[in-house]
Every structure is written in C-alpha cells, then in structure tokens.
Design a protein around this motif. Sequence first.
Motif, PDB file in Angstrom:
ATOM      1  N   GLU A  97       0.838  -1.204   0.000  1.00  0.00           N
ATOM      2  CA  GLU A  97       0.000   0.000   0.000  1.00  0.00           C
ATOM      3  C   GLU A  97       0.877   1.259   0.000  1.00  0.00           C
ATOM      4  N   ARG A  98       1.924   1.261   0.819  1.00  0.00           N
ATOM      5  CA  ARG A  98       2.832   2.411   0.876  1.00  0.00           C
ATOM      6  C   ARG A  98       3.576   2.564  -0.451  1.00  0.00           C
ATOM      7  N   ARG A  99       4.113   1.465  -0.973  1.00  0.00           N
ATOM      8  CA  ARG A  99       4.849   1.524  -2.239  1.00  0.00           C
ATOM      9  C   ARG A  99       3.964   2.039  -3.373  1.00  0.00           C
ATOM     10  N   TYR A 100       2.726   1.533  -3.442  1.00  0.00           N
ATOM     11  CA  TYR A 100       1.849   1.915  -4.546  1.00  0.00           C
ATOM     12  C   TYR A 100       1.529   3.402  -4.497  1.00  0.00           C
ATOM     13  N   ARG A 101       1.381   3.952  -3.295  1.00  0.00           N
ATOM     14  CA  ARG A 101       1.148   5.390  -3.196  1.00  0.00           C
ATOM     15  C   ARG A 101       2.393   6.154  -3.661  1.00  0.00           C
ATOM     16  N   HIS A 106       5.091   9.348  -7.732  1.00  0.00           N
ATOM     17  CA  HIS A 106       6.317   9.576  -8.502  1.00  0.00           C
ATOM     18  C   HIS A 106       5.994   9.877  -9.966  1.00  0.00           C
ATOM     19  N   THR A 107       5.076   9.112 -10.553  1.00  0.00           N
ATOM     20  CA  THR A 107       4.733   9.337 -11.950  1.00  0.00           C
ATOM     21  C   THR A 107       4.212  10.752 -12.211  1.00  0.00           C
ATOM     22  N   PRO A 108       3.373  11.343 -11.325  1.00  0.00           N
ATOM     23  CA  PRO A 108       2.939  12.720 -11.574  1.00  0.00           C
ATOM     24  C   PRO A 108       4.083  13.738 -11.649  1.00  0.00           C
ATOM     25  N   LEU A 109       5.198  13.457 -10.978  1.00  0.00           N
ATOM     26  CA  LEU A 109       6.314  14.398 -11.069  1.00  0.00           C
ATOM     27  C   LEU A 109       6.890  14.414 -12.482  1.00  0.00           C
ATOM     28  N   HIS A 110       6.821  13.280 -13.175  1.00  0.00           N
ATOM     29  CA  HIS A 110       7.244  13.254 -14.575  1.00  0.00           C
ATOM     30  C   HIS A 110       6.231  13.996 -15.446  1.00  0.00           C
ATOM     31  N   LEU A 111       4.947  13.897 -15.115  1.00  0.00           N
ATOM     32  CA  LEU A 111       3.943  14.687 -15.824  1.00  0.00           C
ATOM     33  C   LEU A 111       4.195  16.171 -15.608  1.00  0.00           C
ATOM     34  N   LEU A 112       4.574  16.523 -14.398  1.00  0.00           N
ATOM     35  CA  LEU A 112       4.860  17.926 -14.091  1.00  0.00           C
ATOM     36  C   LEU A 112       6.011  18.440 -14.943  1.00  0.00           C
ATOM     37  N   ILE A 215      -3.212   6.967 -11.487  1.00  0.00           N
ATOM     38  CA  ILE A 215      -2.781   7.968 -10.514  1.00  0.00           C
ATOM     39  C   ILE A 215      -3.947   8.502  -9.700  1.00  0.00           C
ATOM     40  N   GLY A 216      -5.058   8.803 -10.349  1.00  0.00           N
ATOM     41  CA  GLY A 216      -6.178   9.438  -9.679  1.00  0.00           C
ATOM     42  C   GLY A 216      -6.067  10.955  -9.770  1.00  0.00           C
ATOM     43  N   GLN A 217      -7.035  11.639  -9.210  1.00  0.00           N
ATOM     44  CA  GLN A 217      -7.094  13.097  -9.335  1.00  0.00           C
ATOM     45  C   GLN A 217      -5.962  13.765  -8.556  1.00  0.00           C
TER      46      GLN A 217
END
Length: 240
Positions: A97-101, A106-112, A215-217
Amino acid sequence: MTASLMTEELFRADAYLTTCQAKVIALVDTGIQLDRTVFYPTGGGQPGDTGSLITADGRVISIVDTQKGETGIVHVPAEGSPSLNIGDEVTARIDWERRYRHMRMHTPLHLLCAVVEGGVTGGQVGESKSRLDFDIPGDKPDKETLTARLNELVQGNHGVQPRWVSDEELAANPNLVRTMSVKPPTGQGRVRLLDIEGVDLQPCGGTHVRATGEIGQLLVSKIESKGKQNRRIVVSLMDP
C-alpha cells in the motif's frame, strides 16, 4: 564494485512485484543484503521500501528502510528484530500500500516535467504529496492551470514503461536529462529511462504505475519561491 550489483533488482523490471524468495548473502552494520529483492532503496527522491523478511520457520524481521550499500541493497531491520545468518532463505514482502502510493506520486512528477519548462533542481516523493523544484525565471506558474493540465494527462491514460539506452545514446541526447544538480548514473553501459507515451521521456530508476489513469485526481496545492528563480511546486493526491 558498483552498489547493488550483487543484488538482483526485481523492482526495476516489474514494480508490481510484492514478494520474492531470496537468500541472505551478507550482513553489514546497517542491515541485511539479499541475492535478489523487491525492495526499492532510497534514491531519486523516492523513499526506500518498508516491509518484512519471513524465514521458513516463521520468524518475521520487520524492515523499516531500504538503502543502497557499497556492495548491494541493504534492508534495514527494526531494532530488536530476530537475527539472520548468511545463507538463510527468506520471503521478502514489501508494504505494498505504501509503495503503490509512492508509485502514484512519482509518476505525476514526470507529468509535471512535461508541463513546466525549466531544469529540475530538487524533488521529493511522498505518500500523499510530492514536490519538484524548478529553475524558472519570471512569474510563478498558475496553480489552477497546472492542476488542469496534469489531470488531463492523467485522464488520457498514457502508457508508462521503462526502457534502456546506452551511455552513448544518452550523451548524444543531453536534453533528456532534466535534473540540474544530479546526473543519471553512467559507466555500466546503459541507463534506464521512464517513457510516458507521448508525454515525457527522461532517466529515472524509480517505481511507477503502468498507466497515468492509475494515478487518480491531482491537485497542485502550493507553489513557492525558493530563490530568485527557484520555484517549488507541490502536487497532492486527492484521495485520502
């Protein structure tokens, strides 16, 4: 010897593995080294995994951190945990659960990186919010605009996968590297990239979701000035 060469890093190929069978190959001051592992070690702004090592006779060693050691990945046990010996067989199990969060953050930082121009001067991945620092001259970006653009990329459900390039290919394409203070590790012949289909491509050794729709919202919750041109952008997951 380069760190982690003695430990097979199963998480590099499949970030969704939660357990594996492994053998203790070294005991060092800071912890336990295995011949293979699903535990991600602290690096690239992403925290090390926590979880447990379970022996065949039922002993449970709680792992409170994972780090890169001089000769391999080190699993840091909680104080007072049962002892292990070299050669012991264990089941390594991460706190999924912790890893998945962390993966969903982490992926949104690449979107950023895809929607903000400027070199990256620092960053940190958390469970519910993460940040990147950018070298951006002029006015601060607009929070609402960035939030909308990030969520558009999330809803686009772009595929996310690692791929590798040679050291020479990376050197020939310096624009792939967004970080200004930390360069990707070279010298082993190849470098791992994270490819978000049609959105972003840059070196990264961390763990990520398979598609942006997981990712979710998101919410750009804060943009701070941390110097004349340094802007800190904080992104949060909207689910509890």
